[in-house]
Scaffold this motif. Structure first.
Motif, PDB file in Angstrom:
ATOM      1  N   PRO A  90     -94.565  57.681  26.472  1.00 38.46           N
ATOM      2  CA  PRO A  90     -94.676  58.900  27.424  1.00 38.46           C
ATOM      3  C   PRO A  90     -95.280  58.806  28.850  1.00 38.46           C
ATOM      4  N   ASN A 136     -88.662  59.261  32.889  1.00 38.76           N
ATOM      5  CA  ASN A 136     -87.299  59.102  32.749  1.00 38.76           C
ATOM      6  C   ASN A 136     -86.587  58.747  34.037  1.00 38.76           C
ATOM      7  N   GLN A 151     -81.783  60.722  37.897  1.00 36.53           N
ATOM      8  CA  GLN A 151     -82.773  61.186  38.981  1.00 36.53           C
ATOM      9  C   GLN A 151     -82.090  60.721  40.379  1.00 36.53           C
ATOM     10  N   LYS A 152     -82.474  61.895  41.254  1.00 37.68           N
ATOM     11  CA  LYS A 152     -82.047  61.586  42.677  1.00 37.68           C
ATOM     12  C   LYS A 152     -82.060  60.150  43.048  1.00 37.68           C
ATOM     13  N   LEU A 163     -81.731  58.865  46.384  1.00 39.64           N
ATOM     14  CA  LEU A 163     -82.672  58.754  47.223  1.00 39.64           C
ATOM     15  C   LEU A 163     -84.306  58.802  47.091  1.00 39.64           C
ATOM     16  N   TYR A 164     -84.531  59.688  46.278  1.00 35.88           N
ATOM     17  CA  TYR A 164     -86.176  59.805  45.658  1.00 35.88           C
ATOM     18  C   TYR A 164     -86.411  58.597  45.284  1.00 35.88           C
ATOM     19  N   GLN A 198     -87.022  56.063  48.016  1.00 35.20           N
ATOM     20  CA  GLN A 198     -88.214  56.240  48.501  1.00 35.20           C
ATOM     21  C   GLN A 198     -89.475  55.721  47.971  1.00 35.20           C
ATOM     22  N   ILE A 226     -83.902  70.944  38.527  1.00 33.02           N
ATOM     23  CA  ILE A 226     -83.114  70.192  39.332  1.00 33.02           C
ATOM     24  C   ILE A 226     -83.405  70.229  40.714  1.00 33.02           C
ATOM     25  N   GLY A 227     -83.823  69.000  41.279  1.00 43.05           N
ATOM     26  CA  GLY A 227     -84.077  69.255  42.658  1.00 43.05           C
ATOM     27  C   GLY A 227     -83.267  69.839  43.703  1.00 43.05           C
ATOM     28  N   VAL A 250     -84.081  64.551  48.190  1.00 47.26           N
ATOM     29  CA  VAL A 250     -85.608  63.910  48.161  1.00 47.26           C
ATOM     30  C   VAL A 250     -86.530  64.535  47.351  1.00 47.26           C
ATOM     31  N   PHE A 251     -85.953  65.646  46.625  1.00 49.49           N
ATOM     32  CA  PHE A 251     -86.932  66.486  45.534  1.00 49.49           C
ATOM     33  C   PHE A 251     -86.568  65.716  44.185  1.00 49.49           C
ATOM     34  N   PRO A 252     -87.402  65.330  43.412  1.00 46.94           N
ATOM     35  CA  PRO A 252     -86.970  64.665  42.173  1.00 46.94           C
ATOM     36  C   PRO A 252     -86.659  65.730  41.096  1.00 46.94           C
ATOM     37  N   ASN A 253     -85.695  65.493  40.214  1.00 45.63           N
ATOM     38  CA  ASN A 253     -85.479  66.366  39.037  1.00 45.63           C
ATOM     39  C   ASN A 253     -86.697  66.438  38.136  1.00 45.63           C
ATOM     40  N   GLY A 290     -86.908  68.028  31.719  1.00 47.25           N
ATOM     41  CA  GLY A 290     -86.832  66.854  30.501  1.00 47.25           C
ATOM     42  C   GLY A 290     -87.646  65.686  30.815  1.00 47.25           C
ATOM     43  N   GLN A 291     -88.242  65.573  32.003  1.00 50.81           N
ATOM     44  CA  GLN A 291     -89.263  64.521  32.342  1.00 50.81           C
ATOM     45  C   GLN A 291     -90.449  64.628  31.430  1.00 50.81           C
ATOM     46  N   LYS A 292     -90.800  63.449  31.091  1.00 48.92           N
ATOM     47  CA  LYS A 292     -92.257  63.247  30.219  1.00 48.92           C
ATOM     48  C   LYS A 292     -93.334  64.267  30.867  1.00 48.92           C
ATOM     49  N   LEU A 318     -96.567  63.986  30.091  1.00 47.33           N
ATOM     50  CA  LEU A 318     -97.730  63.145  30.201  1.00 47.33           C
ATOM     51  C   LEU A 318     -97.630  62.618  31.592  1.00 47.33           C
ATOM     52  N   TYR A 319     -96.509  61.963  31.863  1.00 46.71           N
ATOM     53  CA  TYR A 319     -96.152  61.295  33.281  1.00 46.71           C
ATOM     54  C   TYR A 319     -96.497  62.223  34.324  1.00 46.71           C
ATOM     55  N   GLN A 359    -100.081  63.094  34.662  1.00 49.61           N
ATOM     56  CA  GLN A 359    -100.861  61.990  35.425  1.00 49.61           C
ATOM     57  C   GLN A 359    -100.652  62.078  37.177  1.00 49.61           C
ATOM     58  N   GLN A 360     -99.081  62.196  37.434  1.00 52.93           N
ATOM     59  CA  GLN A 360     -98.997  62.484  38.751  1.00 52.93           C
ATOM     60  C   GLN A 360     -99.474  63.658  39.593  1.00 52.93           C
ATOM     61  N   ARG A 375    -102.381  59.571  45.236  1.00 61.19           N
ATOM     62  CA  ARG A 375    -100.762  59.493  45.498  1.00 61.19           C
ATOM     63  C   ARG A 375    -100.547  60.493  46.712  1.00 61.19           C
TER      64      ARG A 375
END
Lengths: 80, 80
Positions: free
Chosen positions: A24, A28, A32-33, A35-36, A39, B20-21, B25-28, B31-33, B35-36, B39-40, B49
């Motif tokens: 977790p 994932n 994913q983009k 370019l992101y 960077q 969806i970004g 330059v904007f991440p999708n 469905g991302q974790k 917990l991640y 944290q971010q 960060r």
């Protein structure tokens, strides 16, 4: 095709060959983009973005390897 | 259900209501974790960060709002 991607073996322990994080806390990357991801790998490599794991891993990557790895993960299907 | 998520309106400009970004330059986030993402967002909030946009946005978020936003984006289908 994945066999042609340099240093992919280092990535898949946490991010999976299929781009789905293996725990977790590992994001994932499938679909994913790119370019992101380029960077962020550059930020990890320079140390501007902090991560004990990623700072070490990214330090070993060339620009071309970063591009290839980002393209590989962007090309995976996130919904599989 | 998305109408119940606090501060989602701030997120969707870049990350989309569908996760969806909206630019390369904007991440999708779909469905991302979760917990991640929690944290971010905490790292963006503390400034550990760096991101001009995300540091400002995250500063306004409570722990509960961070949890709710991460759960919302994790619950979206990344393959749609």
């Amino acid at each position: 095709q994945s066999s042609n991607v340099p240093k992919l073996g280092t990535c898949i322990t946490c991010h999976g060959r299929d781009g789905i994080g293996t725990s977790p806390v590992f994001p994932n990357l499938a679909g994913q983009k790119s370019l992101y991801m380029v960077q962020q790998l550059e930020l990890f490599r320079s140390g501007a973005r902090k991560s004990e794991m990623m700072n070490v891993v990214a330090k070993s990557l060339t620009d071309a390897e970063i591009e290839a790895l980002a393209a590989y993960y962007e090309g995976l299907d996130p919904g599989k």
